[in-house]
Design an enzyme around this catalytic site. Structure first.
Site, mmCIF file in Angstrom:
data_model
loop_
_atom_site.group_PDB
_atom_site.id
_atom_site.type_symbol
_atom_site.label_atom_id
_atom_site.label_comp_id
_atom_site.label_asym_id
_atom_site.label_seq_id
_atom_site.Cartn_x
_atom_site.Cartn_y
_atom_site.Cartn_z
ATOM 1 N N LYS A 88 -29.553 29.449 28.160
ATOM 2 C CA LYS A 88 -29.115 31.598 26.567
ATOM 3 C C LYS A 88 -28.409 31.630 26.982
ATOM 4 C CE LYS A 88 -30.149 35.781 28.081
ATOM 5 N NZ LYS A 88 -29.918 36.270 26.490
ATOM 6 N N LYS A 112 -20.121 29.988 31.335
ATOM 7 C CA LYS A 112 -19.515 31.294 31.325
ATOM 8 C C LYS A 112 -21.034 31.386 32.047
ATOM 9 C CE LYS A 112 -18.859 33.271 27.462
ATOM 10 N NZ LYS A 112 -19.416 34.149 26.723
ATOM 11 N N LYS A 124 -26.891 28.276 22.023
ATOM 12 C CA LYS A 124 -26.614 29.558 21.369
ATOM 13 C C LYS A 124 -27.410 29.651 19.889
ATOM 14 C CE LYS A 124 -23.011 32.067 20.721
ATOM 15 N NZ LYS A 124 -22.430 32.594 22.255
ATOM 16 N N SER A 366 -27.149 40.619 30.238
ATOM 17 C CA SER A 366 -28.524 40.373 30.155
ATOM 18 C C SER A 366 -29.430 39.768 31.023
ATOM 19 C CB SER A 366 -27.556 39.080 28.921
ATOM 20 O OG SER A 366 -27.985 39.097 27.734
HETATM 21 N N1 GLU Z 1 -23.083 36.824 22.849
HETATM 22 C C1 GLU Z 1 -22.147 36.399 23.724
HETATM 23 C C2 GLU Z 1 -22.024 35.945 24.987
HETATM 24 O O1 GLU Z 1 -21.185 34.640 24.169
HETATM 25 C C3 GLU Z 1 -23.578 37.048 24.967
HETATM 26 C C4 GLU Z 1 -24.616 36.407 25.075
HETATM 27 C C5 GLU Z 1 -26.299 36.509 26.202
HETATM 28 O O2 GLU Z 1 -26.478 37.837 26.682
HETATM 29 O O3 GLU Z 1 -26.833 35.820 26.036
HETATM 30 O O4 GLU Z 1 -21.780 35.670 26.305
#
Ligand code: GLU
Length: 432
Positions: A88, A112, A124, A366
């Site tokens: 994700k 994260k 990513k 998300s």
């Molecule tokens: N781009 C955001 C991040 O770096 C959100 C990623 C997501 O919502 O999957 O955390």
């Protein structure tokens, strides 16, 4: 604030040597992973597995431009580790996107998700482009082309993209539509950060800033600072920075500095946040309306209680870490503080809340969006906000406790908490 047009500085903010900066980011990510693996008492196999993404692809995307010509764009998707579940993470559109940056960012997504205890690994993506120079239709063709190029390796149970730098809910809508057309069934769970009518979640747009706000609320308690009246500087006025400015202003904090890619505004009496929010464009640009602009670097060194870098990476380095006046630094951007600077700030007693914790609110909501898509049942805003608060407070407390127990800085503590679940899942699957 003096409001006099036009912009005096048209340069887009760039690091001087972006390629080596991001190689530095990737290498320093590996260094902290190694340290965290050792602290946790895992063997070297765990480090060998986690030090690189399992899969990274590079794609070339031909796009028909409005003038009839064809332009080829280069894009990437990196999947760090899927032992816990599907990968994700967001997709960024930026002129400095490169493979090493996307790889490092996918590792941070694993952290994260581990910190927020989500059933995902990290992924990513990115396209090397400048969306500010693309028309609406060119942007649509590029977004759809990217999905076609990566479609084999993504999907609601494989790898779920989301917004990131310079991508938004409209782009998510095109991407979802393209994926659904390719698969020939409606697939809202393919991507998150969608508009509400297409299966988006309440609270997703402001989620990163909400998460940062909750971290700030926890951090000020540790430093015995009253949020009411606290002086805060926010570098960046994009999605995270602008919502955060609003939340801080509403909470009674004094937002004394903000910036965009062109420069920074500073007023020790507090800025007129509502006015700035009203005047910012969709890329978060607002300083071009002012003449009394300082540089981003000058802004970071101004006197304040809380500093929030919410723009790009490598902003606080060994060169300026000694000049940072804030006693709390909360990273809303990915990678704004280098490893050397982290050590300097920790030694100086600055409470640094690292990116992988502070910016985890986005991916957390998300996850809520994906759960709602999977169930086809949608939650009210308060339910999302309450669930997000619990995740962020628990995550902050777990990392703070780990940092105290092991006498390490919050970044290393966050890595320790973040990799535990992936290491354990990889072990149970027999990968290490
Ligand atoms: N781009 C955001 C991040 O770096 C959100 C990623 C997501 O919502 O999957 O955390």
């Amino acid at each position: 604030m003096k409001v006099i047009a036009p912009a005096k500085n048209d340069q887009i903010q760039k690091s001087d040597n972006k390629q080596s900066d991001t190689l530095g980011l990737f290498n320093s990510t590996q260094l902290i992973i190694k340290e965290a693996v050792q602290k946790l008492g895992y063997n070297d196999d765990v480090y060998e597995l986690l030090k690189e993404p399992l899969r990274t692809i590079t794609v070339r995307i031909p796009v028909r431009m409005d003038n009839g010509s064809i332009k080829i764009f280069t894009g990437y998707r990196s999947q760090h580790n899927d032992a816990v579940g599907p990968t994700k993470g967001g997709v960024r559109f930026h002129p400095e996107v490169n493979e090493s940056e996307v790889k490092a960012l996918s590792i941070w997504m694993t952290l994260k998700c581990g910190i927020a205890n989500l059933p995902y690994g990290g992924g990513k993506g990115g396209i090397n482009c400048d969306p500010r120079n693309l028309s609406f239709r060119e942007l649509e063709r590029l977004s759809r082309g990217y999905v076609r190029a990566i479609s084999q390796i993504v999907g609601p149970t494989k790898d779920i993209p989301a917004p990131d730098v310079y991508t938004n809910s409209q782009i998510m809508a095109w991407m979802m539509d393209e994926y659904s057309r390719l698969r020939e069934f409606d697939s809202p769970g393919f991507i998150t950060g969608k508009p509400l009518v297409l299966g988006g979640s309440h609270g997703r747009e402001a989620a990163t800033a909400r998460g940062v706000t909750i971290c700030i609320e926890e951090a000020v308690k540790k430093k015995d600072i009253e949020l009411q009246g606290a002086r805060i500087i926010i570098q960046g006025f994009g999605n995270a920075g602008s919502f955060l400015a609003k939340f801080m202003h509403d909470a009674g904090a004094k937002v004394i500095g903000i910036s965009d890619a062109h420069g920074a505004l500073y007023d020790s009496e507090g800025l007129d946040i509502d006015y700035l929010l009203d005047r910012r464009d969709s890329f978060g640009t607002v300083t071009n309306l002012f003449t009394d602009v300082i540089t981003n670097q000058e802004l970071l060194e101004k006197e304040c209680d809380i500093l929030v870098p919410a723009a790009i990476s490598n902003q606080i380095t060994a060169q300026n870490a000694h000049h940072i006046k804030a006693s709390i630094l909360v990273e809303a951007a990915n990678g704004p503080t280098t490893l050397e600077a982290t050590k300097i700030l920790h030694e100086r007693g600055v409470l640094l809340v690292p990116d992988v914790l502070a910016s985890a609110g986005g991916v957390t909501v998300s996850y809520f969006e994906w759960v709602q898509n999977n169930q086809g049942y949608y939650w009210p805003e308060e339910e999302v906000a309450e669930k997000l608060r619990k995740v962020m407070v628990d995550s902050f407390k777990a990392i703070y406790k780990t940092s105290q127990a092991h006498q390490v800085d919050m970044r290393l503590a966050a890595y320790m908490v973040g990799i535990r679940k992936t290491a354990e899942a990889s072990r149970l699957r027999g990968w290490v």
